[in-house]
Each structure stands twice: as C-alpha cells, then as structure tokens.
Scaffold this motif. Structure first.
Motif: not given
Length: 336
Positions: A210-215, A246-249, A284-286, A288-298
C-alpha cells in the motif's frame, strides 16, 4: 544480474578507469593539473578529483556496466535534485557538465562507462558504537522526511528505478545473485534459509504494498553512506535507490551490524526520530525483523557474488554466512 567478473577489482582495471576519467575532466571544467584519486570501489568506482584552480574537489562516480540504464541513472539524479530542493536531506549537489546535463561517458573495451559528478561534502562515516544512538535518532527523522517527500512528489515522465521486493531479491533472476551460493553454506544451512524464504514471502505478501508502506526509498542507508558532521548527518550514494517498503530503510541502516548488541537501542532511537516527523503505526514497527532478515539474506547473496571485493573481505566471507544463519534461527523461532 551482475556479470561474474573478478578482474573488475584488479589494478589494471582501476588504472583503465582512471585513464578514462582523465579524458573526461574537461567535461566538468576541471583543468589539466587536476589529480584523480580512487576513493572506493565496490560495484561502482568512486574517485576524487582535485583541481588546484577550484576551491573544492569533485567526486566522480564511474558506474558499473550491466546494472543501471541511462534512464535509471537520470532518474536517481532527478530524485536527488528534488530532495535537495525540498530540504528533506543534506546530500551533495550534482556538478553539471560544462555543456549541460549531468552524465558523461567513456568507452572501456566493449563497455560504456557512465560518469556523474558530485560536490564534495565534509564528514566521516559514523562509528558503530554506543555513540551512534543519537545519530540514529537523526537518521530516523531523515528517513521520515525522505518518505514524506516521496508521497508528495510527482516524478518526471519516464522515471525508472529498480524494485526491491521478494521477487527481485530472491526470485528466478535475483538482482544481487542467489543466496544459495553463499560462502560456507551447508545443506543444513540451505534448508534453514529455505524456511526463512517461505516465511518472508508469506509475511511480505500479507503486509502488502500500500501507498502508506511502499514507495521510493534510499535502500542503502548503511553507515558507509552517512557523513557525520558537527551540524548534522549527511546522506550520500543513492545508487541503489528504488521502490521498496519504507521500513526497509531501517534494515539497510544496520547492514553488517545486525548482531551488534546496540541494535535494539539503535532501533528505538530510529523509531523515535521517525515518529518526530511522521506517524508510524505498530503494524509497521512489527515488520522490522522481517526486513532485517530480508536485507541480511540479500547481502549474503551479494557477498557470494562479490567475494573478490574489499566489502566481502571485511564482512568475513563464510563468517558472514554463519551470522546470517544465527539471525535466521532467531527469526524462525520468533512468534508471529
């Protein structure tokens, strides 16, 4: 996907780039007495050009081939210019060509190397210690302003940047390579990371775009791309900017430091800074662990496909894979 080409990091290659750059210096009005020195090389090669006739040096970024198109590079520069105009972030201004425009190029064998010039900005990479916490409060506020600018900005026609989502990161043609080629990865480790992918794909799909979380996001706000100064925090290197959550940042900001004991403090400071500028709900805060894992695997995939780089050596090669598995176990064990 990047070409497997370890020779890109050999001295002969860098000498070739230096020579190519020297043939272009007049494009930025740099005189014959200009000295060119390599600053960093990872994917792109970044040089500093010092002209005795100019008060400040010019930073010249030589793009790697087979990654960004001309349209993608020009789109990055368009966003940087818009961000500077909005005051959302302190980032170096573009140095235009004497003839107009911002993109020069030279031929390197069968490749065309595109080059962009930036003004020099004072500052240093922040240290990864407890003193980093106030800086992450600033970074959270900067991230929020970046995301706010994106929501209110209309990109120019033809704007094109890559997308950082599950498919582009871990699908059949991953942008940074396949994590399954990770250095030192055993069959047991591979099975564990396959479970991680299954969980990640499911949770990211449920979270949605959604526009409130992805851009449009910077996508690489790690310490190496921050300039700590007495008057604040500068941000450089928008080369990986693209469309993502956005949380990926935040996840990108703790790259290579995910196992540092101060990460919970950094996260709390980042969230405090972010919420001082714009709201961020618990949903969105919840994630964060998913995006940390996403980035680490990337990044695990990136290191496997860039094992010849200084960055991969500093990360520890196979030791980095071991760290990824440690993070993966904790991620899989966490309650949903």
């Amino acid at each position: 996907m990047r070409r497997p080409d370890a020779v890109l990091y050999q001295d002969a290659f860098l000498d070739r780039l230096s020579s190519g750059l020297e043939s272009l210096l007049s494009e930025w009005g740099l005189g014959p007495g200009t000295e060119v020195e390599l600053l960093t090389v990872s994917e792109n090669a970044t040089f500093i050009a010092r002209d005795p006739a100019r008060a400040n040096p010019v930073i010249l970024r030589v793009h790697r081939p087979d990654y960004h198109t001309v349209s993608e590079i020009e789109s990055e520069l368009a966003w940087i210019s818009a961000l500077r105009l909005s005051g959302a972030v302190e980032t170096p201004a573009l140095v235009p060509l004497v003839s107009g425009g911002h993109l020069a190029s030279f031929e390197d064998g069968e490749d065309t190397r595109h080059v962009v010039g930036f003004e020099f900005m004072e500052g240093h990479e922040p240290d990864a210690d407890a003193g980093l916490v106030p800086g992450f409060r600033l970074l959270g506020a900067i991230s929020a302003r970046l995301h706010g600018q994106v929501e209110s900005w209309t990109p120019p026609a033809g704007f094109a940047r890559k997308t950082w989502d599950f498919a582009s990161a871990f699908g059949p043609e991953p942008l940074w390579g396949d994590w399954r080629a990770a250095l030192g990865l055993t069959a047991e480790g591979k099975a564990l990371l396959e479970q991680v992918c299954t969980k990640l794909e499911r949770r990211l799909a449920a979270y949605g775009k959604g526009a409130d979380r992805f851009g449009l996001v910077h996508a690489d706000l790690r310490l190496a791309n921050l300039l700590a100064r007495e008057d604040g925090l500068g941000v450089i290197d928008f080369d990986d900017c693209g469309f993502s959550w956005f949380i990926y940042d935040f996840a990108a900001a703790i790259s290579f430091h995910e196992l540092n004991p101060i990460v919970p403090e950094l996260q709390a400071a980042w969230l405090e800074g972010y919420r001082s500028v714009r709201p961020l709900g618990a949903e969105h805060e919840a994630m964060i662990p998913d995006f940390v894992m996403f980035r680490r695997l990337l990044l695990t995939a990136w290191i496997a496909s860039h094992s010849e780089t200084e960055t991969a050596a500093e990360a520890g090669h196979a030791a980095y894979t071991d760290g990824t598995l440690e993070i993966a176990r904790a991620y899989l064990e966490a309650a949903e």
